[in-house]
Design a protein around this motif. Sequence first.
Motif, PDB file in Angstrom:
ATOM      1  N   TYR A  14       0.707  -1.329   0.018  1.00 46.70           N
ATOM      2  CA  TYR A  14      -0.029   0.068   0.055  1.00 46.70           C
ATOM      3  C   TYR A  14       0.730   1.215   0.031  1.00 46.70           C
ATOM      4  N   GLU A  55       0.270   3.644  -3.551  1.00 46.74           N
ATOM      5  CA  GLU A  55      -1.185   4.216  -3.446  1.00 46.74           C
ATOM      6  C   GLU A  55      -1.170   5.088  -2.226  1.00 46.74           C
ATOM      7  N   ALA A  56      -0.617   5.076  -1.119  1.00 47.32           N
ATOM      8  CA  ALA A  56      -0.596   6.187  -0.144  1.00 47.32           C
ATOM      9  C   ALA A  56       0.194   7.315  -0.500  1.00 47.32           C
ATOM     10  N   PRO A  71      -2.858  10.341  -0.701  1.00 45.97           N
ATOM     11  CA  PRO A  71      -2.838  10.211   0.993  1.00 45.97           C
ATOM     12  C   PRO A  71      -4.225  10.555   1.471  1.00 45.97           C
TER      13      PRO A  71
END
Length: 668
Positions: free
Chosen positions: A632, A635-636, A640
């Motif tokens: 992840y 994607e973070a 955010p």
Amino acid sequence: MEDDDDLEELRRLREMRAQRQQKQESASSTSTGYDTLPLSFGSSSSKKRRTPMQPESSSERSVSSSLSLDAERRQTNAAAVLAASSAHKRGVIGPQRGGGTSSSSSSSIEPQRASSTASSSPIGPAAPPPPPPPSQRNPSRSSSSASDSFIGPVPPSKRARSSAEDSEATDRQPSFSSMSDAYEAFCAEVPISHEVELRGHTRAVTALSFDHAGSRLVSGGADYMLRLWDFGGMDAGFRSFREMEACDGHKVVQLAYSASGGHFLCAPGSAQVKLYDREGHELREFVKGDPYLSDLRHTKGHTAAVTALQWDPQDRDQLLTGSVDGSLRLWNVEQERACLAVIKTRDARLKRAGVTAAAFSSDGKLMAAACLDGSLQLFAKGKAYSRPRLHAKQAHQQGSETSSVLFVGGDTQLVSRGGDDTLKVWDVRRFASPLCVFDELPNTYGQTDVEVSPDGNLLVTGTSVRPTAEHSGLLCFFDRRTLQRRHHIGVGAPGTSVVRVRWHPTINQVAVGASDSNLHLFYDPQQSRRGALLSVVRKVRVRNNMDFMSISEGQAYAPNALPLFRDQSARPTRRQFARDRMDPAKTRRPEPPVRGPGHKGRIGDSVQQSMMKDLVRKTLKDQDPLKAILSYAKEAAENPMYVSHAYAETQPTPIFAEEEEDDNEEAH
């Protein structure tokens, strides 16, 4: 010539006086005589002390009246001269042998003063001079001087008087024959003619109890042990058939058989009373109270050592206990988890007074308690227990341990055995002061009790002695009706104290627990029945050596015997080891968990549990936690969601320092 006539007349008078003295001696031997006192002589002012004498005979009175006054004076003068001469010979009157002079009253005696004194006396024979002092008498002439110095019968000598007094004192004291007769008469009432010893304890015997029939006896001692004795199964060796420890570290204080004899109670010196069956197996143990509660009414049991124990004589399921925590408690034998009632014992300052002894009356309506403050308190059963019905505040010495109380005489009298070396008898109807106090009964054991005879006429208690004493303790008997001491006997060897006493009414035998770790059983073949008489007649069994033969001396071969006795001499083979390895019973291997729904009677997992195990294993257990988190990261960074998007416009671009190589690395 006149002197010769006077001397003859004087001899005749002396003969008459001797005859008169003989008559007086004969008369005094048949009747009580008077004390004889010597006549005073040597002083004109002193009067003669005449002693009572027997009346003179008619012949003597006629002779004395026929004498004229002149003849009487001459005879008196001659008597004085003879007395003076005899006194000079004895060394009393005139210069003494040592060169000194005698006293003034005896050194200047003149015939004229003697004659004047004699003339003032009544008509009769002249009195001789008094005897000399004892220190100046001549031993060789003591008999003659005594006859001349006293009128009347001669007094008995000092040796004769002492022997008479000794004989009189001997008559007042009982003779040996009378004492033996009294002892035989006492033995006819009390079974003490024979004695046997029951050995087994190692320290003092502090508790005893017979069953109702008198066939069994249970004893407890300071060695923490209980011993059961069966008279029907014992021989002359007197060995107990069972032995067990009541409570580790606590001596046995009290024992009590039930009325049926099926079980007995034991107070082992702790706060919990135990109940045993007839064979000595423990049935139950009563509950202990909470020691952190100040109010004893809120506790279920005693919080300190139990010192008193007795069954209710009317209700067979109830019992009474007393403890040093300052309470009496009533229990039901079937409800050991809580007591029925709590009775508080208090002293004069309304503080707790520890109970050392307690007893029921024969009708079960009164309960007596002896406390550590020296008081005796009586409570009525079934009523309010807020205060005692009768209270003797100073019954015994304060701080002493009253070891026993007992109702006697139809519950009208109470007997208490105190630690102040006394035995007191109280009247319940007048409880202010005791009826009688027997003192000089040493008591150093807190379990020394008092017992009553089967007919209720005798009280029995024991005394204590030091272990180094030269005599033994006594078993004392007192008459309850006359309140007098009847008899006492010694028990055991020197230095032995009498602690417990039990007198069984059915078998009429007295059991005594002593400090020499022995039980002394007294009986009489004529008065007693069963009990020790059953065991005395049986011979001691001779032990055979075959009874103790060890089986290790020879191998026993028996087919189909137990595995313990099978021959294990052959060594096991490799195949046997393999079979034993696969046997779960021999290897004690734990059973593996069951997979699936179960089999062979064992319950396994359900279908739903099996499905959930597979899901959990595929989603979580089989994944790497680090890889799952890093998946992840991209994607973070792009999108955010929590903190970074709030500072997206104002957050500066981070500039990281470039890595620089060390100088050492450049040098290389």
